[in-house]
Design a protein around this motif. Structure first.
Motif, PDB file in Angstrom:
ATOM      1  N   VAL A   1       0.618  -1.147  -0.082  1.00 23.57           N
ATOM      2  CA  VAL A   1      -0.078  -0.024  -0.268  1.00 23.57           C
ATOM      3  C   VAL A   1       1.042   1.097   0.195  1.00 23.57           C
ATOM      4  CG1 VAL A   1      -1.900   1.293   1.360  1.00 23.57           C
ATOM      5  CG2 VAL A   1      -1.744  -1.147   1.303  1.00 23.57           C
ATOM      6  N   TYR A   2       0.575   2.418  -0.841  1.00 19.43           N
ATOM      7  CA  TYR A   2       1.559   3.322  -0.901  1.00 19.43           C
ATOM      8  C   TYR A   2       1.196   4.296   0.533  1.00 19.43           C
ATOM      9  CZ  TYR A   2       3.260   7.996  -2.528  1.00 19.43           C
ATOM     10  OH  TYR A   2       4.115   8.893  -2.844  1.00 19.43           O
ATOM     11  N   GLY A   3       2.376   4.462   1.344  1.00 21.15           N
ATOM     12  CA  GLY A   3       2.273   5.116   2.705  1.00 21.15           C
ATOM     13  C   GLY A   3       2.101   6.154   2.780  1.00 21.15           C
ATOM     14  N   LEU A   4       1.443   7.156   2.046  1.00 25.52           N
ATOM     15  CA  LEU A   4       1.326   8.500   2.439  1.00 25.52           C
ATOM     16  C   LEU A   4      -0.082   8.456   3.081  1.00 25.52           C
ATOM     17  CD1 LEU A   4       2.508  11.344   1.859  1.00 25.52           C
ATOM     18  CD2 LEU A   4       0.446  11.640   0.125  1.00 25.52           C
ATOM     19  N   LEU A   5       0.167   8.063   4.277  1.00 29.54           N
ATOM     20  CA  LEU A   5      -1.077   7.840   5.289  1.00 29.54           C
ATOM     21  C   LEU A   5      -2.253   8.842   5.393  1.00 29.54           C
ATOM     22  CD1 LEU A   5      -0.879   8.797   8.859  1.00 29.54           C
ATOM     23  CD2 LEU A   5       1.280   8.225   7.880  1.00 29.54           C
ATOM     24  N   GLU A   6      -1.975  10.140   5.100  1.00 32.34           N
ATOM     25  CA  GLU A   6      -3.264  11.102   5.240  1.00 32.34           C
ATOM     26  C   GLU A   6      -4.207  10.635   4.211  1.00 32.34           C
ATOM     27  OE1 GLU A   6      -0.036  12.930   7.465  1.00 32.34           O
ATOM     28  OE2 GLU A   6       0.208  11.837   5.673  1.00 32.34           O
ATOM     29  N   ILE A   7      -3.702   9.849   3.045  1.00 36.28           N
ATOM     30  CA  ILE A   7      -4.957   9.394   2.150  1.00 36.28           C
ATOM     31  C   ILE A   7      -5.154   8.025   2.206  1.00 36.28           C
ATOM     32  CG2 ILE A   7      -4.294  11.636   0.677  1.00 36.28           C
ATOM     33  CD1 ILE A   7      -2.879   9.506  -1.169  1.00 36.28           C
ATOM     34  N   ASN A   8      -4.174   7.305   2.817  1.00 32.26           N
ATOM     35  CA  ASN A   8      -4.459   5.873   2.739  1.00 32.26           C
ATOM     36  C   ASN A   8      -4.455   5.352   4.161  1.00 32.26           C
ATOM     37  OD1 ASN A   8      -4.676   5.462  -0.129  1.00 32.26           O
ATOM     38  ND2 ASN A   8      -2.407   5.057  -0.207  1.00 32.26           N
TER      39      ASN A   8
ATOM     40  N   LYS B   1       9.582  13.137   8.557  1.00 33.81           N
ATOM     41  CA  LYS B   1       8.269  12.973   7.838  1.00 33.81           C
ATOM     42  C   LYS B   1       8.509  12.542   6.553  1.00 33.81           C
ATOM     43  CE  LYS B   1       3.704  13.556   7.669  1.00 33.81           C
ATOM     44  NZ  LYS B   1       2.901  12.657   7.995  1.00 33.81           N
ATOM     45  N   GLY B   2       9.463  12.727   5.893  1.00 30.29           N
ATOM     46  CA  GLY B   2      10.017  12.237   4.361  1.00 30.29           C
ATOM     47  C   GLY B   2      10.570  10.956   4.292  1.00 30.29           C
ATOM     48  N   ALA B   3      10.645  10.255   5.454  1.00 27.19           N
ATOM     49  CA  ALA B   3      11.482   8.870   5.676  1.00 27.19           C
ATOM     50  C   ALA B   3      10.950   8.083   6.957  1.00 27.19           C
ATOM     51  CB  ALA B   3      12.684   8.802   5.302  1.00 27.19           C
ATOM     52  N   SER B   4      11.812   8.241   7.822  1.00 28.15           N
ATOM     53  CA  SER B   4      11.787   7.313   9.072  1.00 28.15           C
ATOM     54  C   SER B   4      10.534   7.707   9.921  1.00 28.15           C
ATOM     55  CB  SER B   4      13.157   7.159   9.804  1.00 28.15           C
ATOM     56  OG  SER B   4      14.178   7.120   9.020  1.00 28.15           O
ATOM     57  N   GLY B   5      10.131   8.760   9.972  1.00 32.15           N
ATOM     58  CA  GLY B   5       9.131   9.399  11.074  1.00 32.15           C
ATOM     59  C   GLY B   5       7.849   8.858  10.439  1.00 32.15           C
ATOM     60  N   GLN B   6       7.858   9.109   9.005  1.00 31.19           N
ATOM     61  CA  GLN B   6       6.818   8.466   8.225  1.00 31.19           C
ATOM     62  C   GLN B   6       6.239   6.967   8.404  1.00 31.19           C
ATOM     63  OE1 GLN B   6       3.831  10.354   5.830  1.00 31.19           O
ATOM     64  NE2 GLN B   6       5.008   9.878   4.153  1.00 31.19           N
ATOM     65  N   ALA B   7       7.653   6.206   8.233  1.00 31.25           N
ATOM     66  CA  ALA B   7       7.537   4.900   8.462  1.00 31.25           C
ATOM     67  C   ALA B   7       7.020   4.422   9.780  1.00 31.25           C
ATOM     68  CB  ALA B   7       9.061   4.209   8.109  1.00 31.25           C
TER      69      ALA B   7
ATOM     70  N   GLN C   1       4.973   6.221  11.863  1.00 31.88           N
ATOM     71  CA  GLN C   1       3.471   6.420  11.906  1.00 31.88           C
ATOM     72  C   GLN C   1       2.610   5.503  10.986  1.00 31.88           C
ATOM     73  OE1 GLN C   1       2.921  10.409  10.284  1.00 31.88           O
ATOM     74  NE2 GLN C   1       0.749  10.560  10.790  1.00 31.88           N
ATOM     75  N   ASN C   2       3.338   4.839  10.013  1.00 28.63           N
ATOM     76  CA  ASN C   2       2.658   3.746   9.269  1.00 28.63           C
ATOM     77  C   ASN C   2       2.670   2.554  10.067  1.00 28.63           C
ATOM     78  OD1 ASN C   2       1.954   4.698   6.668  1.00 28.63           O
ATOM     79  ND2 ASN C   2       4.099   5.010   5.973  1.00 28.63           N
ATOM     80  N   MET C   3       3.857   2.122  10.868  1.00 30.03           N
ATOM     81  CA  MET C   3       3.831   0.921  11.612  1.00 30.03           C
ATOM     82  C   MET C   3       2.662   1.385  12.634  1.00 30.03           C
ATOM     83  SD  MET C   3       6.799   0.027  14.259  1.00 30.03           S
ATOM     84  CE  MET C   3       6.267   1.455  15.224  1.00 30.03           C
TER      85      MET C   3
ATOM     86  N   THR D   1       2.424   7.968  18.430  1.00 32.11           N
ATOM     87  CA  THR D   1       3.149   7.193  19.523  1.00 32.11           C
ATOM     88  C   THR D   1       4.738   7.518  19.092  1.00 32.11           C
ATOM     89  OG1 THR D   1       1.358   5.657  19.942  1.00 32.11           O
ATOM     90  CG2 THR D   1       3.490   5.183  21.035  1.00 32.11           C
ATOM     91  N   GLY D   2       5.543   7.834  20.083  1.00 33.31           N
ATOM     92  CA  GLY D   2       7.149   7.633  19.545  1.00 33.31           C
ATOM     93  C   GLY D   2       7.377   8.725  18.687  1.00 33.31           C
ATOM     94  N   LEU D   3       6.480  10.023  18.474  1.00 29.32           N
ATOM     95  CA  LEU D   3       6.857  10.807  17.337  1.00 29.32           C
ATOM     96  C   LEU D   3       6.477  12.344  17.860  1.00 29.32           C
ATOM     97  CD1 LEU D   3       5.361   9.105  14.272  1.00 29.32           C
ATOM     98  CD2 LEU D   3       7.574   9.452  14.620  1.00 29.32           C
ATOM     99  N   LYS D   4       6.492  12.495  19.213  1.00 24.90           N
ATOM    100  CA  LYS D   4       6.320  13.656  19.695  1.00 24.90           C
ATOM    101  C   LYS D   4       7.681  14.380  19.896  1.00 24.90           C
ATOM    102  CE  LYS D   4       1.751  12.641  21.707  1.00 24.90           C
ATOM    103  NZ  LYS D   4       0.858  12.375  22.972  1.00 24.90           N
ATOM    104  N   LEU D   5       8.229  14.901  18.855  1.00 26.57           N
ATOM    105  CA  LEU D   5       9.333  15.237  18.697  1.00 26.57           C
ATOM    106  C   LEU D   5       9.580  16.872  18.700  1.00 26.57           C
ATOM    107  CD1 LEU D   5      10.714  12.890  16.102  1.00 26.57           C
ATOM    108  CD2 LEU D   5      10.900  12.697  18.419  1.00 26.57           C
ATOM    109  N   LYS D   6      10.730  17.517  19.255  1.00 20.47           N
ATOM    110  CA  LYS D   6      10.736  18.985  19.443  1.00 20.47           C
ATOM    111  C   LYS D   6      11.700  19.490  18.345  1.00 20.47           C
ATOM    112  CE  LYS D   6      12.999  22.719  22.088  1.00 20.47           C
ATOM    113  NZ  LYS D   6      13.400  23.253  20.821  1.00 20.47           N
ATOM    114  N   PRO D   7      11.329  20.545  17.546  1.00 14.70           N
ATOM    115  CA  PRO D   7      11.932  20.985  16.358  1.00 14.70           C
ATOM    116  C   PRO D   7      13.139  21.639  16.882  1.00 14.70           C
ATOM    117  CG  PRO D   7      10.083  22.396  16.833  1.00 14.70           C
ATOM    118  CD  PRO D   7       9.748  21.113  17.723  1.00 14.70           C
ATOM    119  N   LEU D   8      14.277  21.597  15.998  1.00 19.37           N
ATOM    120  CA  LEU D   8      15.242  22.548  16.180  1.00 19.37           C
ATOM    121  C   LEU D   8      15.300  23.928  16.046  1.00 19.37           C
ATOM    122  CD1 LEU D   8      17.905  19.880  14.794  1.00 19.37           C
ATOM    123  CD2 LEU D   8      17.426  20.180  17.339  1.00 19.37           C
TER     124      LEU D   8
END
Length: 323
Positions: free
Chosen positions: A113-120, A294-300, A302-304, A314-321
């Protein structure tokens, strides 16, 4: 309490592999079982990813082990050959961060499944294999999907800049410091490998052909993507904001700002941050993401989370630089 699932990574020494290790080690419902390396087996994770010192004593391995979810962090076009040469039980869920299955997801008994989760989102919840979307592809699609959903796209002109981590960890002329520092250049002009997956998704929503003219730039900084998409649009700016807010109303990691945005707001987060401007009948949508999250590992991750029934943040509440 939720039982922990076991996760494994194939190809853990690159930038996306390092980010995945960091995220999985800190995920409350995951045990990181292994990460493989073809040439660095036996080395501790922190010998290649220095930020992990004090986090784990795990070493890279040569072989995969039993796990509930397997992340493929291989160079593009290497995931399919790897799966052909290695047996992965059908009950093991796979998330591929390469581009092998983004256009055609069929592989033996699996259907990626294409992993752009906001649509799938609903498809991903039921999937046993996901093809993560590309980094530039994600940033551009977030900027254009609400407009495609209203059939407002025809020709779109996109300029985007990415940090040096987008080119991978292997040293190249255009990634080493003396070349990249204080320097910007265009590459793959109108011929970037993400254009096909962008068009495929946009045209499904737009219900007609969309011409995407994309000029990517190499930036003189390590991480983050900033794109600006320009197109004709007769709708008012207020109406366009309403379209975006309605489309993303339930998406926790897509933020819509009415103030100017910058790439640093998104770096080290799983957020996509959007801003819209309009002059006359020309509309510009700006989009900022971290290419490694969001362009790779974070999105992965989120999909998991969706695939295993965890809350998607879960596990993605990260602080920006911020500085």
């Amino acid at each position: 309490m939720t039982n922990k699932i076991k996760a494994g990574i194939v190809g853990g020494t690159g930038y996306t592999g390092g980010e995945l290790i960091r995220l999985l080690l800190n995920h409350p419902f995951v045990e990181l079982a292994f990460a493989t390396s073809r040439k660095d087996a036996g080395k501790k994770f922190y010998q290649l990813h220095a930020d992990l010192i004090g986090e784990t004593e795990l070493c890279f391995s040569e072989q995969i082990q039993p796990c509930d979810v397997l992340f493929l962090c291989l160079p593009h076009k290497e995931s399919k050959p790897w799966l052909e040469q290695n047996s992965v039980p059908i009950e093991t869920k796979i998330i591929d961060l390469g581009n092998d299955f983004r256009l055609d997801g069929k592989f033996n008994d699996r259907d990626f499944v294409y992993g752009l989760l906001e649509i799938n989102k609903e498809k991903i919840k039921k999937a046993n294999a996901v093809a993560n979307s590309g980094c530039f592809a994600s940033a551009i699609q977030y900027a254009l999907l609400p407009l495609a959903n209203q059939q407002l796209l025809n020709q779109v002109f996109v300029t985007g800049i990415t940090g040096s981590t987008g080119a991978g960890v292997k040293l190249q002329e255009t990634t080493h410091f003396s070349w990249r520092n204080n320097n910007i250049s265009a590459y793959k002009t109108l011929n970037h490998q993400h254009i096909d997956e962008i068009k495929l998704t946009l045209e499904q929503y737009n219900q007609s052909e969309v011409q995407v003219y994309f000029v990517p730039w190499r930036g003189d900084y390590p991480r983050g993507i900033f794109i600006s998409a320009t197109l004709p649009c007769t709708e008012s700016l207020e109406k366009v904001y309403q379209i975006f807010e309605e489309f993303y109303k339930d998406e926790v990691f897509v933020c819509i700002s009415k103030s100017p945005i910058s790439v640093k707001q998104s770096v080290n987060t799983n957020k996509c941050i959007l801003n819209i401007e309009k002059q006359g009948d020309m509309l510009v949508v700006h989009s900022a993401i971290d290419n490694l999250l969001k362009g790779a590992s974070g999105q992965a991750i989120q999909n998991m989370n969706l695939m295993f029934g965890f809350e998607e943040t879960t596990g993605l509440k990260l602080k920006p630089l911020a500085y």
